[in-house]
Write an enzyme that holds these catalytic residues in place. Structure first.
Site, mmCIF file in Angstrom:
data_model
loop_
_atom_site.group_PDB
_atom_site.id
_atom_site.type_symbol
_atom_site.label_atom_id
_atom_site.label_comp_id
_atom_site.label_asym_id
_atom_site.label_seq_id
_atom_site.Cartn_x
_atom_site.Cartn_y
_atom_site.Cartn_z
ATOM 1 N N ASN A 1 59.125 20.990 21.509
ATOM 2 C CA ASN A 1 57.948 21.624 20.890
ATOM 3 C C ASN A 1 56.902 20.750 20.706
ATOM 4 O OD1 ASN A 1 56.460 23.950 19.937
ATOM 5 N ND2 ASN A 1 56.105 22.759 17.946
ATOM 6 N N GLU A 2 55.842 20.872 21.682
ATOM 7 C CA GLU A 2 54.707 20.022 21.804
ATOM 8 C C GLU A 2 55.021 18.587 21.576
ATOM 9 O OE1 GLU A 2 51.293 23.019 19.839
ATOM 10 O OE2 GLU A 2 52.403 21.708 18.419
ATOM 11 N N GLU B 1 51.444 29.443 22.942
ATOM 12 C CA GLU B 1 50.853 29.546 21.502
ATOM 13 C C GLU B 1 49.468 29.945 21.686
ATOM 14 O OE1 GLU B 1 51.529 26.834 18.817
ATOM 15 O OE2 GLU B 1 54.081 26.649 19.270
#
Length: 604
Positions: free
Chosen positions: A157-158, A234
């Site tokens: 994630n990111e 997102e």
């Protein structure tokens, strides 16, 4: 082969081009009794997919001890989504950010002093592998390739916002494949050069996260992935709140326009969040950009569906845009479920109390140490920790320094409060020690570990030392106060003349109230200062008069028909030992989110 495939710049589902319309709902932020309600409202808004993280610290709260029950029952959540006709995107990354405590990493990792986080450090990878050995076999039967609803899963994630260790990313990807995960895998990062360079993997679908500037964000993505589908994994359509700041909102008309721009560009989208939910217990995280900023209990996020499940004007604006693109075949044609009932139960007077410092041994273990140790070094994850030592006297006009306090310490001398030291304003306290000496006690609150950025390694408690002027103090008794159970507390009636309770130190206050029919309500603590609320032994979370959150959401399923017990752990002292159970929330002072910061922001 995955049923969801990528061919050129399109997603293909069962051989046909498809646009992914997804909304985020985190099962661990919603009581299970309400999962169906939230998922039905997602579908009725026009979405065909639900996205959720998997929170490692929820599923492995203690090393080697796993939990997949109640609010942690990810399998039941995914199965329910499938039964309701929704597909599922799962993001089981070891790290999730999400304004969640430690970004979803379990606190016990910090008990290993030499471990490096989120990289190919062998010790860290061994802990991830042990977790995946338990988690991923539970998800494998739910994959679309096995007839289930999961169509895609995230590798990390990111990650480009944190590091550039491709060996680490490849280890995670290969570990998922080796454990039978054969659906589409992807990464998600911000639309900047360093983020897309550091967080993506060759052969793995890349997606981007942003809240505005659609053309600019996708243009940067196209520099790195010119032939892949466009997807905003997102879409930040709202924002989260920190204590001591205004409540953030974002105009629904602006959100609808940005969504329309995305869909007009042919992109797929995942709303972060569609429904935020609640950071129950000690699970709210914190940011640290310029200074430490702890997140509030509510994760309303100003999302289309409110914290308590009501449709908002933003939801109607989003639904209208989705219907424009899905037409008569879209889920937005479905009837929207009715709001859940809310009730006002009125005032509850708390009539008994228990002094914290009289109950320390009943609340957790104690150890003797030469110097103060952080929570993680004494086997504690969350809650509070107390440090006590004896200081010789006399000493006049000295400065008491709490070196690297994390996060907020109340200081007591011989049981009397003499001041507060806070991480974001770590000023010393002026103290006088009498000739006979004095007992010094520091009660330190863990207000949430940092969930994003380079300061992720966030030990709690006193992390360096305590000194008077330049002299370090040694010889400490340390009491862990995790508050994972209150069974050992002994309560006594509050005396009629207890007006000075605020000077006496932290107390647990107990009261009871009757419920004829359980329904959602909101606990107002207008006469209280700072602390926690427990309902029938369930930790609802933190309150603080500094706001912006002014009431705690209490879901109806946490109540019982008949008698209910409320315990308020108040750190300073109430003006009146009364709480109010109302049917209306109060979100506090309002501040608008500037959409211009939501494209290249360094926060989720």
């Amino acid at each position: 082969m995955s049923l969801l495939e990528v061919k050129g710049n399109q997603f293909i589902w069962h051989g046909e081009p498809v646009r992914l319309l997804s909304g985020a709902i985190h099962y661990f932020r919603v009581v299970p009794e309400y999962w169906r309600d939230r998922l039905l409202k997602l579908k009725a808004c026009g979405f065909n997919i639900v996205e959720t993280y998997a929170a490692w610290n929820v599923h492995e709260p203690k090393e080697g001890s796993f939990c997949f029950e109640g609010m942690a029952d990810i399998v039941q959540f995914i199965q329910l989504a499938g039964e309701l006709g929704l597909q599922v995107i799962v993001r089981p990354s070891p790290y999730i950010c999400a304004e969640w405590e430690f970004g979803g990493l379990p606190a016990w990792l910090l008990g290993y002093p030499d471990m490096r986080l989120r990289c190919s450090d062998p010790l860290f990878l061994s802990k991830v592998d042990a977790y995946y050995d338990v988690l991923l076999p539970k998800l494998r039967p739910l994959l679309s390739t096995n007839g289930g609803p999961i169509i895609a899963m995230q590798v990390e994630n990111e990650y480009g916002s944190y590091g550039n260790d491709k060996r680490y990313l490849e280890h995670l990807r290969q570990g998922m494949v080796d454990r039978g995960i054969d659906v589409l895998l992807f990464t998600s990062d911000g639309p900047t050069d360093e983020m897309l360079q550091g967080g993506t993997l060759p052969g793995v679908l890349a997606t981007v996260n942003f809240g505005s500037k659609v053309e600019e964000s996708f243009a940067k993505f196209r520099e790195y992935r010119p032939d892949e589908p466009l997807m905003c994994m997102e879409f930040w359509n709202g924002w989260f709140d920190h204590w001591m700041e205004p409540h953030h909102t974002r105009d629904g008309t602006d959100v609808a326009q940005v969504l329309d721009d995305m869909l007009q560009a042919g992109a797929s989208v995942n709303f972060y969040m569609f429904h935020g939910g609640t950071n129950f217990g000690f699970y709210s995280g914190a940011n640290h950009i310029q200074a430490y900023e702890p997140t509030v209990t509510s994760y309303d996020y100003d999302a289309p569906l409110s914290e308590w499940g009501d449709a908002t004007p933003k939801l109607e604006a989003v639904r209208h845009v989705l219907q424009k693109y899905t037409g008569e075949t879209g889920a937005a044609q479905e009837a929207f479920p009715d709001p859940l009932p809310r009730k006002r139960y009125g005032e509850v007077r708390l009539t008994r109390r228990s002094r914290l410092f009289d109950q320390l041994d009943a609340l957790g273990p104690r150890v003797e140490r030469t110097h103060p140790e952080p929570m993680e070094r004494v086997g504690q994850n969350y809650g509070f920790i107390a440090y006590t030592t004896f200081v010789n006297g006399p000493r006049r006009g000295q400065e008491l320094w709490l070196q690297e306090v994390r996060d907020r310490a109340q200081v007591f001398m011989n049981g009397v409060p003499i001041g507060v030291v806070e991480r974001w304003d770590p000023k010393p306290l002026k103290v006088d020690i009498p000739a006979e000496g004095a007992e010094l006690t520091l009660l330190v609150e863990n207000m949430g570990r940092i969930n994003y950025g380079p300061l992720l390694r966030d030990h709690k408690g006193i992390t360096e030392g305590v000194r008077l002027d330049n002299q370090f103090l040694y010889g400490w008794t340390i009491h862990s106060i995790p508050l994972d159970t209150l069974d050992g507390l002994s309560f006594q009636p509050i005396p009629d003349d207890a007006a000075g309770v605020a000077e006496a130190g932290p107390f647990f206050y107990e009261g009871f109230f009757e419920v004829d029919e359980p329904a959602d309500t909101f606990i107002r603590l207008d006469d209280w200062t700072k602390g926690l609320v427990f309902i029938n032994d369930f930790n609802l979370g933190r309150y603080w008069e500094k706001g912006p959150q002014k009431a705690l959401y209490l879901p109806g399923p946490l109540l019982r028909q008949g008698q209910n017990r409320i315990i308020v752990f108040e750190l300073h002292g109430p003006r009146e030992t009364v709480v109010r159970l109302d049917d209306t929330p109060d979100l506090g002072e309002i501040a608008s989110v500037d959409p211009s910061v939501l494209s290249f922001t360094t926060e989720e």
